[in-house]
Design a protein around this motif. Structure first.
Motif, mmCIF file in Angstrom:
data_model
loop_
_atom_site.group_PDB
_atom_site.id
_atom_site.type_symbol
_atom_site.label_atom_id
_atom_site.label_comp_id
_atom_site.label_asym_id
_atom_site.label_seq_id
_atom_site.Cartn_x
_atom_site.Cartn_y
_atom_site.Cartn_z
ATOM 1 N N TRP A 155 -35.083 -23.459 -45.512
ATOM 2 C CA TRP A 155 -35.013 -22.160 -44.857
ATOM 3 C C TRP A 155 -36.039 -21.207 -45.454
ATOM 4 O O TRP A 155 -36.255 -21.201 -46.669
ATOM 5 C CB TRP A 155 -33.635 -21.528 -45.048
ATOM 6 C CG TRP A 155 -32.522 -22.210 -44.326
ATOM 7 C CD1 TRP A 155 -31.736 -23.232 -44.794
ATOM 8 C CD2 TRP A 155 -32.044 -21.904 -43.017
ATOM 9 N NE1 TRP A 155 -30.802 -23.587 -43.850
ATOM 10 C CE2 TRP A 155 -30.977 -22.793 -42.742
ATOM 11 C CE3 TRP A 155 -32.424 -20.981 -42.038
ATOM 12 C CZ2 TRP A 155 -30.284 -22.764 -41.542
ATOM 13 C CZ3 TRP A 155 -31.729 -20.945 -40.849
ATOM 14 C CH2 TRP A 155 -30.665 -21.835 -40.603
ATOM 15 N N ILE A 156 -36.640 -20.393 -44.605
ATOM 16 C CA ILE A 156 -37.365 -19.201 -45.030
ATOM 17 C C ILE A 156 -36.501 -18.008 -44.619
ATOM 18 O O ILE A 156 -36.222 -17.820 -43.430
ATOM 19 C CB ILE A 156 -38.752 -19.090 -44.380
ATOM 20 C CG1 ILE A 156 -39.638 -20.269 -44.765
ATOM 21 C CG2 ILE A 156 -39.406 -17.761 -44.771
ATOM 22 C CD1 ILE A 156 -40.075 -20.298 -46.211
ATOM 23 N N VAL A 157 -36.057 -17.234 -45.604
ATOM 24 C CA VAL A 157 -35.152 -16.111 -45.341
ATOM 25 C C VAL A 157 -35.835 -14.831 -45.804
ATOM 26 O O VAL A 157 -36.146 -14.660 -46.984
ATOM 27 C CB VAL A 157 -33.804 -16.300 -46.078
ATOM 28 C CG1 VAL A 157 -32.878 -15.122 -45.786
ATOM 29 C CG2 VAL A 157 -33.157 -17.616 -45.663
ATOM 30 N N ARG A 158 -36.037 -13.928 -44.864
ATOM 31 C CA ARG A 158 -36.731 -12.652 -45.105
ATOM 32 C C ARG A 158 -35.678 -11.565 -45.281
ATOM 33 O O ARG A 158 -34.870 -11.322 -44.379
ATOM 34 C CB ARG A 158 -37.629 -12.353 -43.911
ATOM 35 C CG ARG A 158 -38.499 -11.124 -44.029
ATOM 36 C CD ARG A 158 -39.233 -10.869 -42.712
ATOM 37 N NE ARG A 158 -40.013 -12.007 -42.275
ATOM 38 C CZ ARG A 158 -41.341 -12.107 -42.376
ATOM 39 N NH1 ARG A 158 -42.024 -11.115 -42.893
ATOM 40 N NH2 ARG A 158 -41.966 -13.182 -41.946
ATOM 41 N N LEU A 159 -35.673 -10.893 -46.440
ATOM 42 C CA LEU A 159 -34.666 -9.858 -46.666
ATOM 43 C C LEU A 159 -34.935 -8.592 -45.867
ATOM 44 O O LEU A 159 -34.000 -7.923 -45.413
ATOM 45 C CB LEU A 159 -34.582 -9.505 -48.151
ATOM 46 C CG LEU A 159 -33.981 -10.536 -49.100
ATOM 47 C CD1 LEU A 159 -33.745 -9.903 -50.459
ATOM 48 C CD2 LEU A 159 -32.685 -11.125 -48.552
ATOM 49 N N THR A 160 -36.201 -8.217 -45.732
ATOM 50 C CA THR A 160 -36.570 -6.989 -45.016
ATOM 51 C C THR A 160 -37.750 -7.292 -44.105
ATOM 52 O O THR A 160 -38.558 -8.183 -44.388
ATOM 53 C CB THR A 160 -36.955 -5.871 -46.002
ATOM 54 O OG1 THR A 160 -37.984 -6.342 -46.885
ATOM 55 C CG2 THR A 160 -35.760 -5.428 -46.827
ATOM 56 N N ASP A 161 -37.857 -6.547 -43.022
ATOM 57 C CA ASP A 161 -38.922 -6.820 -42.053
ATOM 58 C C ASP A 161 -40.306 -6.592 -42.651
ATOM 59 O O ASP A 161 -41.254 -7.311 -42.328
ATOM 60 C CB ASP A 161 -38.742 -5.945 -40.809
ATOM 61 C CG ASP A 161 -37.515 -6.341 -39.998
ATOM 62 O OD1 ASP A 161 -37.182 -7.544 -39.989
ATOM 63 O OD2 ASP A 161 -36.884 -5.456 -39.389
ATOM 64 N N THR A 162 -40.436 -5.598 -43.496
ATOM 65 C CA THR A 162 -41.707 -5.303 -44.151
ATOM 66 C C THR A 162 -41.600 -5.662 -45.635
ATOM 67 O O THR A 162 -40.501 -5.835 -46.156
ATOM 68 C CB THR A 162 -42.070 -3.819 -43.999
ATOM 69 O OG1 THR A 162 -40.988 -3.016 -44.508
ATOM 70 C CG2 THR A 162 -42.300 -3.459 -42.522
ATOM 71 N N PRO A 163 -42.726 -5.802 -46.347
ATOM 72 C CA PRO A 163 -42.662 -6.216 -47.749
ATOM 73 C C PRO A 163 -41.719 -5.361 -48.576
ATOM 74 O O PRO A 163 -41.674 -4.135 -48.451
ATOM 75 C CB PRO A 163 -44.123 -6.069 -48.205
ATOM 76 C CG PRO A 163 -44.915 -6.342 -46.975
ATOM 77 C CD PRO A 163 -44.127 -5.712 -45.869
ATOM 78 N N LEU A 164 -40.965 -6.025 -49.427
ATOM 79 C CA LEU A 164 -39.921 -5.384 -50.212
ATOM 80 C C LEU A 164 -40.485 -4.248 -51.061
ATOM 81 O O LEU A 164 -41.399 -4.439 -51.861
ATOM 82 C CB LEU A 164 -39.255 -6.428 -51.115
ATOM 83 C CG LEU A 164 -37.972 -6.028 -51.820
ATOM 84 C CD1 LEU A 164 -36.857 -5.759 -50.821
ATOM 85 C CD2 LEU A 164 -37.557 -7.129 -52.799
ATOM 86 N N ASP A 165 -39.921 -3.064 -50.872
ATOM 87 C CA ASP A 165 -40.331 -1.856 -51.594
ATOM 88 C C ASP A 165 -39.059 -1.212 -52.129
ATOM 89 O O ASP A 165 -38.291 -0.602 -51.379
ATOM 90 C CB ASP A 165 -41.070 -0.908 -50.652
ATOM 91 C CG ASP A 165 -41.418 0.427 -51.297
ATOM 92 O OD1 ASP A 165 -41.134 0.611 -52.500
ATOM 93 O OD2 ASP A 165 -41.967 1.298 -50.589
ATOM 94 N N LEU A 166 -38.812 -1.344 -53.416
ATOM 95 C CA LEU A 166 -37.543 -0.884 -53.966
ATOM 96 C C LEU A 166 -37.460 0.623 -54.120
ATOM 97 O O LEU A 166 -36.409 1.148 -54.512
ATOM 98 C CB LEU A 166 -37.260 -1.597 -55.287
ATOM 99 C CG LEU A 166 -37.078 -3.113 -55.146
ATOM 100 C CD1 LEU A 166 -36.740 -3.748 -56.480
ATOM 101 C CD2 LEU A 166 -36.013 -3.457 -54.113
ATOM 102 N N ASP A 167 -38.538 1.349 -53.799
ATOM 103 C CA ASP A 167 -38.448 2.805 -53.670
ATOM 104 C C ASP A 167 -37.863 3.207 -52.323
ATOM 105 O O ASP A 167 -37.510 4.371 -52.119
ATOM 106 C CB ASP A 167 -39.825 3.440 -53.839
ATOM 107 C CG ASP A 167 -40.313 3.379 -55.276
ATOM 108 O OD1 ASP A 167 -39.470 3.441 -56.193
ATOM 109 O OD2 ASP A 167 -41.532 3.269 -55.482
ATOM 110 N N ASN A 168 -37.758 2.242 -51.416
ATOM 111 C CA ASN A 168 -37.165 2.468 -50.102
ATOM 112 C C ASN A 168 -35.673 2.161 -50.200
ATOM 113 O O ASN A 168 -35.292 1.020 -50.443
ATOM 114 C CB ASN A 168 -37.841 1.553 -49.079
ATOM 115 C CG ASN A 168 -37.309 1.731 -47.665
ATOM 116 O OD1 ASN A 168 -36.149 2.087 -47.466
ATOM 117 N ND2 ASN A 168 -38.141 1.443 -46.678
ATOM 118 N N PRO A 169 -34.780 3.161 -50.027
ATOM 119 C CA PRO A 169 -33.346 2.916 -50.200
ATOM 120 C C PRO A 169 -32.812 1.792 -49.307
ATOM 121 O O PRO A 169 -31.924 1.040 -49.737
ATOM 122 C CB PRO A 169 -32.712 4.266 -49.838
ATOM 123 C CG PRO A 169 -33.781 5.274 -50.115
ATOM 124 C CD PRO A 169 -35.071 4.587 -49.752
#
Length: 252
Positions: A215-229
């Motif tokens: 499986w390829i599982v994408r957590l967020t549609d755009t690259p993970l940015d942990l400053d984004n709540p």
């Protein structure tokens, strides 16, 4: 090469043994995924690219020695690199030695578009148990989850959970941590209980099967940015959903 604008990929696979074609399969997987990239240069310890006139044979000879040397595309304006490192059985889950394959590419429109295919190419070329691709900035925060640290107890940032040391996880199929794009082999997916249609509808909407049944599982549609709540919440929810990741609990 590693910068704030890098996408960092790491996959964990069985150690190289003898006449092993997996390094070349990894390289071909990257070349198929990223338009125009050819990994035909060796990167010396001094950081200078040297062209390899017989790259495939050179890589096969290195694999016979148990090595996966650092390769690059020879383009300092758009650097793409890959290499493999060894983790001894003393430091690896279940006492099984591993091949850790590391790749980096720019975090730009081309790299983002190709990221899932690069991760699949690297992971399945290496016959990996699991792996992930994450922007460097987010990966720094994720690294603080490792427990314990040399300085003492773990100090995870942003409310992320503490994770066990790699050697304290019971089996190599259990992912050590999460990233933006996650590769889970069929064995890894079964180890953490994915997918559960009743609980994983959101993840399944951003997931796809691979040719080898992973499986390829994408957590967020755009690259993970942990400053984004919203991105931080997605990562926290994924850790809550899969408590086996990082060796935090035993599978049910």
């Amino acid at each position: 090469m590693t910068t704030q604008n890098s996408l960092v990929l790491i996959v964990y696979a069985p150690a190289l043994l003898g006449d092993d074609s997996r390094p070349l399969a990894v390289v071909h997987g990257i070349e198929r995924a990223v338009p125009g990239v050819r990994l035909e240069w060796e990167l010396t310890k001094a950081g200078r690219p040297v062209v390899l006139t017989q790259r495939d044979r050179w890589l096969a000879e290195a694999a016979l020695r148990g090595d996966f040397p650092l390769l690059c595309n020879g383009d300092e304006s758009y650097p793409v690199t890959v290499n493999g490192l060894r983790t001894s059985g003393l430091q690896a889950p279940g006492g099984q030695p591993l091949l850790d394959v590391h790749a980096e590419l720019p975090l730009d429109a081309v790299g983002i578009a190709a990221a899932a295919d690069v991760l699949e190419g690297v992971a399945e070329g290496a016959r990996a148990f699991w792996g992930c691709a994450t922007p460097y900035a987010a990966k720094v925060d994720i690294a603080y989850q490792t427990a314990p640290t040399l300085q003492g107890p773990p100090s995870p940032r942003r409310g992320l959970p503490a994770l066990k040391l790699f050697k304290d996880i019971r089996a190599p199929e259990i992912p050590y941590y999460l990233g933006w794009l996650n590769y889970w082999s069929d064995a890894a997916a079964r180890a953490i209980g994915f997918p559960d249609p009743s609980r994983d509808a959101d993840l399944l909407s951003r997931a796809r099967r691979t040719e080898r049944g992973g499986w390829i599982v994408r957590l967020t549609d755009t690259p993970l940015d942990l400053d984004n709540p919203a991105h931080l919440d997605a990562l926290l929810r994924a850790y809550e959903r899969f408590p086996e990741i990082g060796g935090r609990v035993s599978p049910r």
